[in-house]
Design an enzyme around this catalytic site. Structure first.
Site, PDB file in Angstrom:
ATOM      1  N   LYS A  14      83.172   0.858 -83.156  1.00  9.99           N
ATOM      2  CA  LYS A  14      83.284   2.209 -82.605  1.00  9.99           C
ATOM      3  C   LYS A  14      82.611   2.295 -81.244  1.00  9.99           C
ATOM      4  O   LYS A  14      83.177   2.822 -80.300  1.00  9.99           O
ATOM      5  CB  LYS A  14      82.629   3.246 -83.533  1.00  9.99           C
ATOM      6  N   ARG A  90      79.109  12.085 -89.984  1.00 10.01           N
ATOM      7  CA  ARG A  90      78.945  11.019 -90.960  1.00 10.01           C
ATOM      8  C   ARG A  90      78.853  11.560 -92.374  1.00 10.01           C
ATOM      9  O   ARG A  90      78.735  10.776 -93.308  1.00 10.01           O
ATOM     10  CB  ARG A  90      77.624  10.299 -90.652  1.00 10.01           C
ATOM     11  N   ARG A 129      74.807  -9.425 -84.848  1.00 10.64           N
ATOM     12  CA  ARG A 129      74.387  -8.487 -83.800  1.00 10.64           C
ATOM     13  C   ARG A 129      72.866  -8.482 -83.643  1.00 10.64           C
ATOM     14  O   ARG A 129      72.357  -8.375 -82.531  1.00 10.64           O
ATOM     15  CB  ARG A 129      74.894  -7.091 -84.185  1.00 10.64           C
ATOM     16  N   ARG A 131      70.431  -6.252 -84.408  1.00 15.40           N
ATOM     17  CA  ARG A 131      69.661  -5.067 -84.048  1.00 15.40           C
ATOM     18  C   ARG A 131      68.547  -4.896 -85.087  1.00 15.40           C
ATOM     19  O   ARG A 131      68.606  -5.487 -86.160  1.00 15.40           O
ATOM     20  CB  ARG A 131      70.621  -3.866 -84.093  1.00 15.40           C
ATOM     21  N   ARG A 142      73.425   0.490 -95.629  1.00 15.38           N
ATOM     22  CA  ARG A 142      74.255   1.287 -94.714  1.00 15.38           C
ATOM     23  C   ARG A 142      75.709   1.313 -95.166  1.00 15.38           C
ATOM     24  O   ARG A 142      76.392   2.320 -95.043  1.00 15.38           O
ATOM     25  CB  ARG A 142      74.156   0.762 -93.270  1.00 15.38           C
TER      26      ARG A 142
HETATM   27  P1  ADP Z   1      76.282   1.663 -86.740  1.00 12.64           P
HETATM   28  O1  ADP Z   1      76.475   0.985 -85.420  1.00 12.64           O
HETATM   29  O2  ADP Z   1      75.816   0.732 -87.812  1.00 12.64           O
HETATM   30  O3  ADP Z   1      77.442   2.494 -87.174  1.00 12.64           O
HETATM   31  P2  ADP Z   1      74.677   3.744 -85.535  1.00 12.64           P
HETATM   32  O4  ADP Z   1      74.143   3.092 -84.330  1.00 12.64           O
HETATM   33  O5  ADP Z   1      75.788   4.711 -85.369  1.00 12.64           O
HETATM   34  O6  ADP Z   1      75.040   2.639 -86.624  1.00 12.64           O
HETATM   35  O7  ADP Z   1      73.491   4.496 -86.318  1.00 12.64           O
HETATM   36  C1  ADP Z   1      72.313   3.823 -86.713  1.00 12.64           C
HETATM   37  C2  ADP Z   1      71.498   4.714 -87.677  1.00 12.64           C
HETATM   38  O8  ADP Z   1      71.217   5.984 -87.072  1.00 12.64           O
HETATM   39  C3  ADP Z   1      72.189   5.072 -88.993  1.00 12.64           C
HETATM   40  O9  ADP Z   1      72.046   4.067 -89.965  1.00 12.64           O
HETATM   41  C4  ADP Z   1      71.482   6.379 -89.358  1.00 12.64           C
HETATM   42  O10 ADP Z   1      70.212   6.152 -89.918  1.00 12.64           O
HETATM   43  C5  ADP Z   1      71.273   7.056 -88.026  1.00 12.64           C
HETATM   44  N1  ADP Z   1      72.405   7.964 -87.673  1.00 12.64           N
HETATM   45  C6  ADP Z   1      73.295   7.782 -86.648  1.00 12.64           C
HETATM   46  N2  ADP Z   1      74.208   8.775 -86.640  1.00 12.64           N
HETATM   47  C7  ADP Z   1      73.888   9.597 -87.681  1.00 12.64           C
HETATM   48  C8  ADP Z   1      74.450  10.788 -88.220  1.00 12.64           C
HETATM   49  N3  ADP Z   1      75.553  11.351 -87.690  1.00 12.64           N
HETATM   50  N4  ADP Z   1      73.858  11.349 -89.310  1.00 12.64           N
HETATM   51  C9  ADP Z   1      72.768  10.821 -89.865  1.00 12.64           C
HETATM   52  N5  ADP Z   1      72.187   9.694 -89.420  1.00 12.64           N
HETATM   53  C10 ADP Z   1      72.737   9.077 -88.343  1.00 12.64           C
END
Ligand code: ADP
Length: 187
Positions: A14, A90, A129, A131, A142
């Protein structure tokens, strides 16, 4: 003007695709993950709160995230150019709050791009990755959170006839092209 949500499992690409479209068409890219990581590295109150959830692979509480999004979507660049939402909504309450906010702001969504990637590929990508929240246990958590809380949004947007599913494995450029097609962009 583009108003789009990118939906999909962690590691679906994404962020990669959102950045490509945002740069090419000069549309604000709004990533809740990026916003939270910036807050964590600045050590703000929000960052301290967010970190405790992110480290465990859990979601930050809806009201916190919704507050952040409300503020960001009310900025003039969004009114002028639109938005690419990456990582929000989400959960169902987040999606409902977004509907309400967009209708207040008179900014209907064009589409929801659902980037679909196989589970095996996701784990492979996230492990490579590296991170801070990409350890095997946190990744598993997750994915579980995604299935329980985020995957229901596929039906939610499908019922609103907004969903376009795109297979997210293959050449990055090819995937961008498919997204452009889905959004009716020239490419
Ligand atoms: P990924 O790349 O794995 O999809 P993100 O970078 O989007 O993850 O998000 C990392 C973390 O930030 C999530 O695991 C969550 O803890 C928090 N987070 C991000 N967006 C949201 C959201 N819309 N609602 C709740 N928590 C969020």
């Amino acid at each position: 003007m583009i108003r789009v949500v990118f939906l999909g499992p962690p590691g679906a690409g994404k962020g990669t695709q959102a950045v490509r479209i945002a740069e090419k068409y000069n549309v604000p890219h709004i990533s809740t993950g990026d916003i939270l990581r910036a807050a964590v590295s600045e050590g703000t109150e929000l960052g301290k709160l967010a970190k405790s959830y992110m480290d465990k692979g859990e979601l930050v509480p809806d009201e916190v995230i919704i507050g952040i999004i409300k503020e960001r979507l009310s900025q003039p660049d969004v009114k002028e150019r639109g938005f690419i939402l990456d990582g929000f909504p989400r959960t169902l309450p987040q999606a409902e709050a977004l509907d309400e906010l967009l209708s207040e702001l008179n900014m209907p969504l064009d589409k929801v791009i659902y980037l679909n990637v196989d589970d095996e590929e996701i784990v492979k990508r996230l492990l490579s990755r590296g991170r801070a929240d990409d350890t095997e246990d946190v990744i598993r958590k997750r994915l579980e959170v995604y299935r329980k809380q985020t995957a229901p949004l596929i039906d939610y947007y499908s019922e609103k006839c907004l969903l376009v599913e795109i297979y997210g494995v293959g050449d990055v450029e090819e995937i961008t092209k498919k997204i452009e097609e889905a959004l009716g962009l020239e490419g």
